[in-house]
Design a protein around this motif. Structure first.
Motif, PDB file in Angstrom:
ATOM      1  N   LYS A 161       9.981 -16.117  -4.501  1.00  0.00           N
ATOM      2  CA  LYS A 161      10.780 -17.222  -5.021  1.00  0.00           C
ATOM      3  C   LYS A 161      11.801 -16.719  -6.038  1.00  0.00           C
ATOM      4  O   LYS A 161      12.974 -17.131  -6.015  1.00  0.00           O
ATOM      5  CB  LYS A 161       9.872 -18.278  -5.654  1.00  0.00           C
ATOM      6  CG  LYS A 161      10.649 -19.473  -6.192  1.00  0.00           C
ATOM      7  CD  LYS A 161       9.752 -20.515  -6.819  1.00  0.00           C
ATOM      8  CE  LYS A 161      10.578 -21.681  -7.349  1.00  0.00           C
ATOM      9  NZ  LYS A 161       9.736 -22.727  -7.970  1.00  0.00           N
TER      10      LYS A 161
ATOM     11  N   GLN B 115      13.675 -14.033   3.816  1.00  0.00           N
ATOM     12  CA  GLN B 115      13.868 -15.459   3.527  1.00  0.00           C
ATOM     13  C   GLN B 115      15.289 -15.740   3.056  1.00  0.00           C
ATOM     14  O   GLN B 115      15.858 -16.785   3.366  1.00  0.00           O
ATOM     15  CB  GLN B 115      12.858 -15.919   2.471  1.00  0.00           C
ATOM     16  CG  GLN B 115      12.807 -17.419   2.286  1.00  0.00           C
ATOM     17  CD  GLN B 115      11.755 -17.859   1.295  1.00  0.00           C
ATOM     18  OE1 GLN B 115      12.039 -18.595   0.365  1.00  0.00           O
ATOM     19  NE2 GLN B 115      10.533 -17.411   1.489  1.00  0.00           N
TER      20      GLN B 115
ATOM     21  N   ARG C 161      14.524 -14.828  -4.159  1.00  0.00           N
ATOM     22  CA  ARG C 161      15.382 -15.762  -3.420  1.00  0.00           C
ATOM     23  C   ARG C 161      16.357 -16.462  -4.353  1.00  0.00           C
ATOM     24  O   ARG C 161      17.573 -16.535  -4.071  1.00  0.00           O
ATOM     25  CB  ARG C 161      14.512 -16.791  -2.696  1.00  0.00           C
ATOM     26  CG  ARG C 161      15.279 -17.883  -1.957  1.00  0.00           C
ATOM     27  CD  ARG C 161      14.313 -18.896  -1.355  1.00  0.00           C
ATOM     28  NE  ARG C 161      15.015 -19.939  -0.614  1.00  0.00           N
ATOM     29  CZ  ARG C 161      15.501 -21.038  -1.165  1.00  0.00           C
ATOM     30  NH1 ARG C 161      15.355 -21.239  -2.488  1.00  0.00           N
ATOM     31  NH2 ARG C 161      16.125 -21.945  -0.433  1.00  0.00           N
ATOM     32  N   ASN C 162      15.858 -17.004  -5.450  1.00  0.00           N
ATOM     33  CA  ASN C 162      16.730 -17.714  -6.392  1.00  0.00           C
ATOM     34  C   ASN C 162      17.754 -16.779  -7.017  1.00  0.00           C
ATOM     35  O   ASN C 162      18.912 -17.164  -7.237  1.00  0.00           O
ATOM     36  CB  ASN C 162      15.889 -18.372  -7.487  1.00  0.00           C
ATOM     37  CG  ASN C 162      15.027 -19.502  -6.955  1.00  0.00           C
ATOM     38  OD1 ASN C 162      15.262 -20.021  -5.864  1.00  0.00           O
ATOM     39  ND2 ASN C 162      14.018 -19.891  -7.710  1.00  0.00           N
TER      40      ASN C 162
ATOM     41  N   ASN D 107       6.139 -20.881   1.278  1.00  0.00           N
ATOM     42  CA  ASN D 107       6.041 -20.011   0.101  1.00  0.00           C
ATOM     43  C   ASN D 107       5.576 -20.801  -1.120  1.00  0.00           C
ATOM     44  O   ASN D 107       4.759 -20.312  -1.915  1.00  0.00           O
ATOM     45  CB  ASN D 107       7.394 -19.364  -0.173  1.00  0.00           C
ATOM     46  CG  ASN D 107       7.324 -18.272  -1.213  1.00  0.00           C
ATOM     47  OD1 ASN D 107       6.822 -17.187  -0.959  1.00  0.00           O
ATOM     48  ND2 ASN D 107       7.815 -18.545  -2.407  1.00  0.00           N
ATOM     49  N   GLN D 108       6.064 -22.031  -1.268  1.00  0.00           N
ATOM     50  CA  GLN D 108       5.646 -22.890  -2.378  1.00  0.00           C
ATOM     51  C   GLN D 108       4.149 -23.202  -2.287  1.00  0.00           C
ATOM     52  O   GLN D 108       3.452 -23.256  -3.302  1.00  0.00           O
ATOM     53  CB  GLN D 108       6.451 -24.191  -2.362  1.00  0.00           C
ATOM     54  CG  GLN D 108       7.925 -24.026  -2.671  1.00  0.00           C
ATOM     55  CD  GLN D 108       8.170 -23.724  -4.138  1.00  0.00           C
ATOM     56  OE1 GLN D 108       8.331 -22.560  -4.521  1.00  0.00           O
ATOM     57  NE2 GLN D 108       8.198 -24.742  -4.953  1.00  0.00           N
TER      58      GLN D 108
ATOM     59  N   HIS E 172      10.568 -21.514   2.799  1.00  0.00           N
ATOM     60  CA  HIS E 172      10.506 -21.793   1.360  1.00  0.00           C
ATOM     61  C   HIS E 172       9.363 -22.755   1.047  1.00  0.00           C
ATOM     62  O   HIS E 172       8.660 -22.598   0.044  1.00  0.00           O
ATOM     63  CB  HIS E 172      11.832 -22.379   0.901  1.00  0.00           C
ATOM     64  CG  HIS E 172      11.892 -22.659  -0.564  1.00  0.00           C
ATOM     65  ND1 HIS E 172      11.740 -21.682  -1.531  1.00  0.00           N
ATOM     66  CD2 HIS E 172      12.081 -23.824  -1.251  1.00  0.00           C
ATOM     67  CE1 HIS E 172      11.829 -22.219  -2.740  1.00  0.00           C
ATOM     68  NE2 HIS E 172      12.029 -23.513  -2.589  1.00  0.00           N
TER      69      HIS E 172
END
Length: 313
Positions: A197, A119, A200-201, A135-136, A132
């Motif tokens: 997540k 991702q 990724r962040n 994923n959320q 994304h």
């Protein structure tokens, strides 16, 4: 070594406070444990004799010291409901919870790390934004609802397994582990989305760092910078969420165990609370709190060895 010694001392002190809280809470809850151990028609003399036998007439501090000494020796008391030692009761439930936690954590690593890296590579493209969003959605799906969907699709429609047909590890270890895959997946999917997540962040945050610009200025390709520089730093904060997930899974999943008919700690805790089986509830609460504290300590130690800046400080 000094840091590790301080962490162990802090951990032991925290566990001591937890044991005090767990003991005191069940001393102030209304109800007489001696009366619970006897029949409804027990006389006052019989109840008083039982209180004497259980040591309830002794001072509070003496009872706590005796309880903690017995607890450290593995004597967790007698279950009011089952009339057997609590240690024997937990001994049958712990393998189920540990096996479920192990399979769940393995699935989380297998799913989250590759998906997170994949991702990240498309984070600034349209497909990355759609990934994304998906994923959320998976993050928002409760484990019990996902468990019901797994039972409906893979159990009732595709018939890959028989819902509710739990196979004990004493009967067949292969059958036992196979049955645990479905509940482990129900827990692992939302947790994996959470790890994705975080990863990724963390990667996007690291991409703004000076060392990344320096790596690009030396002629490194995007993949070389990602795999050789960014990921090892981006994984450091992810260790925290992985530690929390490991502690949560080892503590037992109450709802998922109910959905899949698993005789683990979570299901035992629910039934013991309903039956006011305080010795069992007390032992499980101390176990859960201890797992959380120990895993937090392990994460702190890992942080120190993964991030040299913490050692310098």
């Amino acid at each position: 070594m000094k840091y590790l010694g301080k962490k162990i001392a802090t951990l032991l002190f925290t566990l001591l406070l937890i044991s005090m809280a767990a003991f005191l809470v069940f001393q102030i809850i209304p109800g007489d444990p001696a009366a619970m151990m006897l029949d409804m028609d027990a006389t006052d003399a019989q109840i008083e004799a039982m209180r004497e036998q259980m040591g309830l007439n002794r001072p509070l501090l003496v009872r706590y010291l005796c309880w903690i000494a017995d607890f450290c020796r593995g004597n967790l008391g007698i279950s009011y409901n089952y009339q057997i030692p609590v240690a024997e009761l937990l001994k049958d439930k712990l393998p189920v919870t540990f096996a479920l936690a192990g399979i769940t954590f393995l699935l989380i690593l297998v799913l989250s790390v590759p998906l997170g890296v994949f991702q990240v590579q498309f984070a600034k493209k349209r497909i990355g934004k759609w990934m994304h969003l998906v994923n959320q959605i998976f993050m928002a799906v409760p484990s019990f609802f996902l468990g019901v969907l797994i039972i409906l699709i893979f159990g009732l429609i595709l018939k890959w397994f028989t819902p509710g047909n739990y196979i004990s590890y004493t009967e067949s270890r292969i059958g036992f582990l196979t049955y645990l895959i479905a509940p482990a997946m129900a827990i692992a999917v939302p947790k994996s989305a959470m790890v994705v997540k975080f990863l990724r962040n963390s990667v996007l945050e690291q991409e703004e760092s000076d060392y990344v610009r320096t790596a690009y200025s030396k002629g490194n390709t995007e993949k070389r910078v990602l795999y050789g520089h960014i990921l090892k730093n981006a994984f450091i904060p992810v260790v925290t969420i992985l530690g929390m997930i490991a502690a949560e899974t080892m503590a037992g999943s109450i709802v998922v165990e109910q959905v899949f008919n698993l005789p683990g700690l979570g299901r035992l805790l629910v039934s013991s609370i309903g039956n006011r089986d305080y010795p069992v509830v007390q032992a499980i609460l101390v176990y859960i709190a201890s797992v959380v504290v120990i895993m937090n300590g392990v994460v702190d130690v890992l942080y120190r060895y993964l991030d040299p800046r913490i050692r310098v400080e």
